[in-house]
Design an enzyme around this catalytic site. Structure first.
Site, PDB file in Angstrom:
ATOM      1  N   HIS A  87     -24.206  -0.690  57.817  1.00  0.00           N
ATOM      2  CA  HIS A  87     -23.649  -0.714  56.374  1.00  0.00           C
ATOM      3  C   HIS A  87     -24.722  -0.338  55.266  1.00  0.00           C
ATOM      4  O   HIS A  87     -24.303  -0.572  54.136  1.00  0.00           O
ATOM      5  CB  HIS A  87     -23.095  -2.173  56.131  1.00  0.00           C
ATOM      6  CG  HIS A  87     -21.800  -2.788  56.695  1.00  0.00           C
ATOM      7  ND1 HIS A  87     -21.537  -3.894  56.549  1.00  0.00           N
ATOM      8  CD2 HIS A  87     -21.254  -2.221  57.843  1.00  0.00           C
ATOM      9  CE1 HIS A  87     -20.743  -4.010  57.758  1.00  0.00           C
ATOM     10  NE2 HIS A  87     -20.491  -3.032  58.244  1.00  0.00           N
TER      11      HIS A  87
ATOM     12  N   ASP B  72     -23.990  -4.418  61.024  1.00  0.00           N
ATOM     13  CA  ASP B  72     -23.865  -4.882  59.321  1.00  0.00           C
ATOM     14  C   ASP B  72     -24.946  -4.020  58.639  1.00  0.00           C
ATOM     15  O   ASP B  72     -25.395  -2.845  58.906  1.00  0.00           O
ATOM     16  CB  ASP B  72     -24.214  -6.238  59.279  1.00  0.00           C
ATOM     17  CG  ASP B  72     -23.460  -6.940  58.097  1.00  0.00           C
ATOM     18  OD1 ASP B  72     -23.848  -6.355  56.801  1.00  0.00           O
ATOM     19  OD2 ASP B  72     -22.715  -7.716  58.002  1.00  0.00           O
TER      20      ASP B  72
END
Ligand SMILES: *[C@@H]1O[C@H](CO)[C@@H](O)[C@H](O)[C@H]1NC(C)=O
Length: 385
Positions: free
Chosen positions: A234, A211
């Site tokens: 991310h 993430d």
């Protein structure tokens, strides 16, 4: 005999009192480096002793694998200089429960953590999430709540169940030389998560997760991120913001000398398309290298990762005063710069200077919606302001 014994004791006393800091070894308090025996009680005993004294004290974790169930190290303490020196690996329970934290510090002022490895053992929870079953969020490996004057140096954190490190309601926190890793497909394993916190530094660190490498949510102010390598993951994100009503703004964020490798995003700001209030202002992004990044520069005010029942109002989060300077490298998609701002609150004072982002060694594109800004130096792809 009795005399020499008391002499020896006096010597020991002398040597420990002349040491810069007293130390408590958790093995002496009953912890076993066997990877199985729960060392929660020895850790909590060490903490209680450290918290009680007003003298600097080191809690020492030697080499070995120490199993640790959920623990909370609670202040306020008399001690403003508690240090953990960790040479071993601390291992979380392999299964999962509804608990939100594994190792948590709360109401602590004056703490440093040096070295050590935290193994969150998130694998079985990730498998549950990836199978689409209903699973708990999972526990954050290391969290700080309502704390201040914290240093985390040289720590390694692997395979967290949820976030690796979370800082909430805290101030003056320095994170340096940390290494955070989890597989790129592991859900919700953000590297460092900041919220309602101020005066945070993250530097000389390497973060690769499933993430955000670093996420800055509501009420994050005065942050400096410097020399961070991010990927997989991310990206470095401000947001998401504007999901809940009346969120605090995000302000004075500086991100410099960061390298993104194979990430979904590079420098990202994301807000929900909801009519809430909030703001992002005073953000400096400088000296970033992008290596095959899907969205190197992105402001997304229609953030809605599930793609289902997405809100369609103009985002109430005002974004202003965001500069991008010296951002170079390769985009993995044709649109290297995307400014998708709110129709009701257009992005303003967005600055671009010396940008060179290519797609497959060719010219990439920029996308603009509801954005006003200025450019300087060379801008490739050409600006769409
Ligand atoms: C902005 O944040 C930095 C820390 O990153 C701090 O030193 C500086 O004083 C802050 N500026 C303002 C105006 O608060």
């Amino acid at each position: 005999m009795a005399q020499s014994m008391s002499f020896l004791l006096a010597l020991l006393f002398l040597s420990s009192s002349t040491m810069a800091m007293a130390a408590l070894n958790i093995v002496d308090l009953g912890a076993k480096p066997d990877g199985r025996t729960d060392s929660a009680r020895p850790f909590l005993r060490a903490w209680a002793a450290a918290c009680r004294t007003n003298k600097p004290l080191t809690i020492y974790v030697p080499r070995g694998r120490f199993f640790l169930s959920q623990v909370e190290f609670l202040g306020p303490c008399n001690n403003k200089a508690i240090k953990f020196l960790i040479h071993g690996t601390i291992i979380a329970p392999a299964g999962y429960s509804s608990s939100m934290n594994w190792i948590r510090f709360k109401y602590v002022d004056g703490l440093s953590i040096y070295r050590g490895t935290l193994d969150g053992r998130g694998q079985s929870l990730w498998a549950c999430k990836m199978a689409g079953r209903s699973c708990p969020f999972g526990a954050t490996s290391l969290s700080f709540s309502r704390s201040k004057n914290v240093l985390i140096s040289g720590l390694t954190s692997i395979n967290s169940k949820f976030y690796h490190i979370s800082i909430f309601g805290s101030s003056n926190v320095k994170i340096r030389g940390v290494k955070i890793t989890a597989p790129d497909a592991s859900p919700n394993t953000d590297g460092i998560h900041l919220q309602m916190s101020s005066g945070i530094t993250v530097e000389r660190s390497t973060i690769g997760t499933g993430d955000d490498c670093i996420s800055m949510k509501t009420g994050t102010t005065n942050v400096r991120i410097h020399r961070v390598k991010c990927g997989p993951g991310h990206g470095i994100s401000i947001g998401s913001l504007g999901d809940a009503a009346n969120e605090a703004g995000v302000q004075n964020i500086t991100v410099t000398s960061v390298v993104f490798t194979g990430t979904d995003n590079g420098l990202r700001i994301k807000t929900w398309a909801k009519n809430n209030r909030g703001f992002v202002k005073g953000v400096t992004f400088a000296n970033a290298v992008m290596q095959n990044v899907r969205n190197p520069i992105i402001i997304d005010q229609n953030y809605c990762p599930s793609g289902n029942n997405c809100p369609v109002q103009g985002s109430g989060v005002k974004i202003s005063g965001v500069s991008y300077t010296n951002v170079r490298g390769s985009s993995a998609t044709p649109v290297a710069m995307r400014f998708d701002c709110s129709p009701s609150n257009p992005c303003s004072e967005i600055g671009l200077k010396d940008i060179k982002l290519r797609y497959r060694k060719k010219r990439a594109q920029a996308f603009c919606k509801n954005v006003r800004g200025t450019t300087a130096g060379f801008i490739d792809p050409p600006s769409c302001f």
